[in-house]
Structures are given as C-alpha cells and as structure tokens.
Design a protein around this motif. Structure first.
Motif, PDB file in Angstrom:
ATOM      1  N   ILE A   1       0.837  -1.202   0.000  1.00  0.00           N
ATOM      2  CA  ILE A   1       0.000   0.000   0.000  1.00  0.00           C
ATOM      3  C   ILE A   1       0.872   1.251   0.000  1.00  0.00           C
ATOM      4  N   ALA A   2       1.979   1.204   0.732  1.00  0.00           N
ATOM      5  CA  ALA A   2       2.883   2.357   0.779  1.00  0.00           C
ATOM      6  C   ALA A   2       3.486   2.656  -0.589  1.00  0.00           C
ATOM      7  N   SER A   3       3.717   1.611  -1.386  1.00  0.00           N
ATOM      8  CA  SER A   3       4.359   1.819  -2.686  1.00  0.00           C
ATOM      9  C   SER A   3       3.358   1.950  -3.840  1.00  0.00           C
ATOM     10  N   GLU A   4       2.166   1.342  -3.697  1.00  0.00           N
ATOM     11  CA  GLU A   4       1.217   1.335  -4.814  1.00  0.00           C
ATOM     12  C   GLU A   4      -0.109   2.016  -4.524  1.00  0.00           C
ATOM     13  N   GLY A   5      -0.381   2.323  -3.257  1.00  0.00           N
ATOM     14  CA  GLY A   5      -1.689   2.836  -2.909  1.00  0.00           C
ATOM     15  C   GLY A   5      -2.633   1.705  -2.521  1.00  0.00           C
ATOM     16  N   LEU A   6      -3.906   2.022  -2.394  1.00  0.00           N
ATOM     17  CA  LEU A   6      -4.892   1.080  -1.875  1.00  0.00           C
ATOM     18  C   LEU A   6      -5.679   0.355  -2.951  1.00  0.00           C
ATOM     19  N   ALA A   7      -5.655   0.844  -4.178  1.00  0.00           N
ATOM     20  CA  ALA A   7      -6.547   0.314  -5.217  1.00  0.00           C
ATOM     21  C   ALA A   7      -6.375  -1.181  -5.453  1.00  0.00           C
ATOM     22  N   TRP A   8      -5.134  -1.669  -5.422  1.00  0.00           N
ATOM     23  CA  TRP A   8      -4.885  -3.089  -5.715  1.00  0.00           C
ATOM     24  C   TRP A   8      -5.599  -4.013  -4.738  1.00  0.00           C
ATOM     25  N   PHE A   9      -5.802  -3.546  -3.490  1.00  0.00           N
ATOM     26  CA  PHE A   9      -6.430  -4.389  -2.468  1.00  0.00           C
ATOM     27  C   PHE A   9      -7.864  -4.728  -2.869  1.00  0.00           C
ATOM     28  N   PHE A  10      -8.567  -3.753  -3.458  1.00  0.00           N
ATOM     29  CA  PHE A  10      -9.961  -3.953  -3.851  1.00  0.00           C
ATOM     30  C   PHE A  10     -10.110  -4.375  -5.310  1.00  0.00           C
ATOM     31  N   CYS A  11      -9.055  -4.224  -6.092  1.00  0.00           N
ATOM     32  CA  CYS A  11      -9.073  -4.651  -7.492  1.00  0.00           C
ATOM     33  C   CYS A  11      -7.648  -5.046  -7.874  1.00  0.00           C
ATOM     34  N   GLU A  12      -7.323  -6.309  -7.653  1.00  0.00           N
ATOM     35  CA  GLU A  12      -5.963  -6.789  -7.847  1.00  0.00           C
ATOM     36  C   GLU A  12      -5.538  -6.675  -9.313  1.00  0.00           C
ATOM     37  N   SER A  13      -4.260  -6.310  -9.515  1.00  0.00           N
ATOM     38  CA  SER A  13      -3.717  -6.230 -10.871  1.00  0.00           C
ATOM     39  C   SER A  13      -3.487  -7.627 -11.423  1.00  0.00           C
ATOM     40  N   GLN A  14      -3.242  -7.727 -12.704  1.00  0.00           N
ATOM     41  CA  GLN A  14      -3.040  -9.022 -13.337  1.00  0.00           C
ATOM     42  C   GLN A  14      -1.645  -9.586 -13.089  1.00  0.00           C
ATOM     43  N   ASP A  15      -0.738  -8.756 -12.593  1.00  0.00           N
ATOM     44  CA  ASP A  15       0.636  -9.214 -12.370  1.00  0.00           C
ATOM     45  C   ASP A  15       1.151  -8.702 -11.026  1.00  0.00           C
ATOM     46  N   PRO A  16       0.617  -9.230  -9.918  1.00  0.00           N
ATOM     47  CA  PRO A  16       1.040  -8.762  -8.594  1.00  0.00           C
ATOM     48  C   PRO A  16       2.425  -9.279  -8.241  1.00  0.00           C
ATOM     49  N   PRO A  17       3.104  -8.659  -7.275  1.00  0.00           N
ATOM     50  CA  PRO A  17       4.437  -9.107  -6.862  1.00  0.00           C
ATOM     51  C   PRO A  17       4.369 -10.475  -6.191  1.00  0.00           C
ATOM     52  N   PRO A  18       5.385 -11.317  -6.396  1.00  0.00           N
ATOM     53  CA  PRO A  18       5.329 -12.688  -5.871  1.00  0.00           C
ATOM     54  C   PRO A  18       5.398 -12.782  -4.354  1.00  0.00           C
ATOM     55  N   ARG A  19       6.071 -11.848  -3.695  1.00  0.00           N
ATOM     56  CA  ARG A  19       6.293 -11.985  -2.259  1.00  0.00           C
ATOM     57  C   ARG A  19       4.977 -12.049  -1.478  1.00  0.00           C
ATOM     58  N   LEU A  20       4.029 -11.202  -1.847  1.00  0.00           N
ATOM     59  CA  LEU A  20       2.760 -11.187  -1.135  1.00  0.00           C
ATOM     60  C   LEU A  20       2.028 -12.510  -1.313  1.00  0.00           C
ATOM     61  N   TYR A  21       2.106 -13.081  -2.505  1.00  0.00           N
ATOM     62  CA  TYR A  21       1.387 -14.327  -2.761  1.00  0.00           C
ATOM     63  C   TYR A  21       2.095 -15.544  -2.164  1.00  0.00           C
ATOM     64  N   ALA A  22       3.320 -15.373  -1.720  1.00  0.00           N
ATOM     65  CA  ALA A  22       3.963 -16.444  -0.955  1.00  0.00           C
ATOM     66  C   ALA A  22       3.233 -16.655   0.368  1.00  0.00           C
ATOM     67  N   TRP A  23       2.699 -15.576   0.937  1.00  0.00           N
ATOM     68  CA  TRP A  23       1.913 -15.710   2.165  1.00  0.00           C
ATOM     69  C   TRP A  23       0.599 -16.430   1.881  1.00  0.00           C
ATOM     70  N   ALA A  24       0.006 -16.161   0.736  1.00  0.00           N
ATOM     71  CA  ALA A  24      -1.217 -16.873   0.360  1.00  0.00           C
ATOM     72  C   ALA A  24      -0.920 -18.356   0.156  1.00  0.00           C
ATOM     73  N   TYR A  25       0.260 -18.668  -0.357  1.00  0.00           N
ATOM     74  CA  TYR A  25       0.656 -20.064  -0.545  1.00  0.00           C
ATOM     75  C   TYR A  25       0.869 -20.754   0.803  1.00  0.00           C
ATOM     76  N   ALA A  26       1.506 -20.056   1.732  1.00  0.00           N
ATOM     77  CA  ALA A  26       1.686 -20.611   3.080  1.00  0.00           C
ATOM     78  C   ALA A  26       0.329 -20.892   3.715  1.00  0.00           C
ATOM     79  N   TYR A  27      -0.608 -19.984   3.503  1.00  0.00           N
ATOM     80  CA  TYR A  27      -1.974 -20.157   4.009  1.00  0.00           C
ATOM     81  C   TYR A  27      -2.614 -21.400   3.373  1.00  0.00           C
ATOM     82  N   TYR A  28      -2.437 -21.556   2.079  1.00  0.00           N
ATOM     83  CA  TYR A  28      -2.969 -22.720   1.359  1.00  0.00           C
ATOM     84  C   TYR A  28      -2.391 -24.020   1.922  1.00  0.00           C
ATOM     85  N   LEU A  29      -1.095 -24.068   2.143  1.00  0.00           N
ATOM     86  CA  LEU A  29      -0.471 -25.276   2.693  1.00  0.00           C
ATOM     87  C   LEU A  29      -1.003 -25.600   4.080  1.00  0.00           C
TER      88      LEU A  29
END
Length: 251
Positions: A79-107
């Motif tokens: 949010i500090a680097s991109e603003g808030l919009a992505w949270f409510f409307c995710e881009s098609q190419d988000p950074p991998p680090r954030l989705y590593a947490w989603a993967y940990a959650y999935y596991l």
C-alpha cells in the motif's frame, strides 16, 4: 524452504488442481468412514492424550499468528508503494512476495484436516457440528488454492481475517484441550460471523467500482465463488450460534 523473494506458484509443490480435488474427495470419504466406524463400534476415548490435541491447536494458533502478521506487513508495504486500489481490485501481475503468504496459508489447510481425525482417535467421537466441519474443511482447501492460482481480488482481506480468527479459535481449542476455563466460547462463533460480514462489506467496495472496473480485476470468478461459499458459511454459523437458545426454549 519457502523463499518469499522468488516465490513461483507454477513450480510450487501441490499447485495442481488435481491434488486439491483428490485430497478433498479422499478427506470427505475418510471422515464419513471414520464417523461410521465410531458409530458402529463405540470406540472409548484414549486416556492421557489431551496434550496431543493441545499441541496441535497451539501449532495452528502460532502458525496463524505468523501468517497474519506476515501478510499484514506485506500489505502495508505494498500500500505504501502502490496505494490502496490493488487491495480492492488486484492487478493481473502482482508481486510474488505477497502471494507467498497466500501459498503458506494454502499449505496450512492440509495440516488443518487433522482437526477432523484427532478428536476421533483421541476422544472416540467426531468433532462437533460434523457436517459443517467437514464441508468447511473440504471447501476451504479449494478456496485457498484459488487465492494463489487466480491471484484473487480481496483474497488478502480474507486471509488476514481468517488467520486472525484462527489465532483466537485455536487458542480456545488449546485451552479446552487442557480443560482450562473458556467462558468466552460463544464469542469464537460470533467472531467467525463478524469475519464473513466484513468480507461482504469489502466485496461491496469492490463491486462499487471505486478502485477499478470489476472486469479489470484479477480472479473475479474465484471471488464470486468465494463470496457464495462465505454466504453459506455465514448462514450455517448463525445456525450454530442460535442452536443453544433453541435448546433452552425446549427445556
């Protein structure tokens, strides 16, 4: 070991949908078979093993806290680097680090399947609200997979809310396993209901189009499926909360 800086979902273990579907089907079959076995044989509880349940709950409590804190940190950074919009409307190419947490959650959802079988082995009985319990665990595995597979819009609102609720819930299970006082039991269910209610408020913000047209957001189909799943869970948990009141009126 999970490398958060170079996470690649396409090469990550358990990323294929066949794994999720097979696990879900086998889980439901095993849970129903185990319940039938207990019903027919009246298996007595295993003595002196409450600490196993307590340890299992503590692992999930601490793990949920780790995922919740880690995801919040990454959300704040993005949010500090991109603003808030992505949270409510995710881009098609988000950074991998954030989705590593989603993967940990999935596991973690694979490990949570033990919630069903440990009480059967140790207590000699299935978990409370067995139908809701099995439905939830089978479906949430697919939902968590969809978070990462489709880079689902709003998934981090769900991830943070769910892991926070799980910190409280598994701490309750930890105390209950050790037979410590837990007078706030009903608030665990209320907190789960609040979680689903907040998810619908976040969905309303996304649907409003304030932060981007819905058609441009990533993982919209998964988002709609997630919303339907949450609606069903909300109704079921409200039923669980009201059940004691109905019993009291009957008495």
């Amino acid at each position: 070991m999970l490398d958060f800086s170079t996470f690649d979902w396409a090469t990550a273990p358990l990323h294929r949908i066949e794994v999720v579907v097979t696990t879900g089907v086998l889980y439901v079959w095993a849970a129903l078979t185990a319940k039938l076995y207990l019903w027919k044989h009246k298996v007595p509880p295993t003595s002196g093993t409450s600490r196993v349940l307590a340890a299992h709950s503590l692992v999930l409590c601490v793990g949920s806290l780790w995922m919740c804190a880690g995801a919040i940190g990454e959300i704040r950074s993005r949010i500090a680097s991109e603003g808030l919009a992505w949270f409510f409307c995710e881009s098609q190419d988000p950074p991998p680090r954030l989705y590593a947490w989603a993967y940990a959650y999935y596991l973690s959802k694979y490990y949570e399947l033990l919630d069903t079988f440990l009480p059967m082995v140790i207590k000699g009985r299935p978990p409370n609200h067995f139908g809701l319990h099995v439905f939830h665990h089978a479906c949430v595995l697919l939902m968590a997979w969809g978070y990462v597979e489709y880079r689902q819009t709003l998934c981090f609102g769900g991830l943070v809310a769910n892991t926070f609720v799980h910190v409280v819930m598994y701490y309750y299970y930890f105390r209950a396993a050790l037979k410590w006082a837990t007078p706030w039991k009903a608030w665990v269910t209320r907190l789960q209901i609040l979680q689903f209610s907040v998810s619908f408020l976040l969905l309303c913000v996304t649907l409003s189009g304030r932060y981007g047209e819905l058609g441009t957001c990533s993982g919209v189909a998964a988002l709609i499926g997630n919303a339907a799943f949450n609606a069903v869970l909300l109704l079921l948990f409200v039923g669980v909360l009201r059940a004691p009141r109905k019993k009291s009126k009957v008495k």
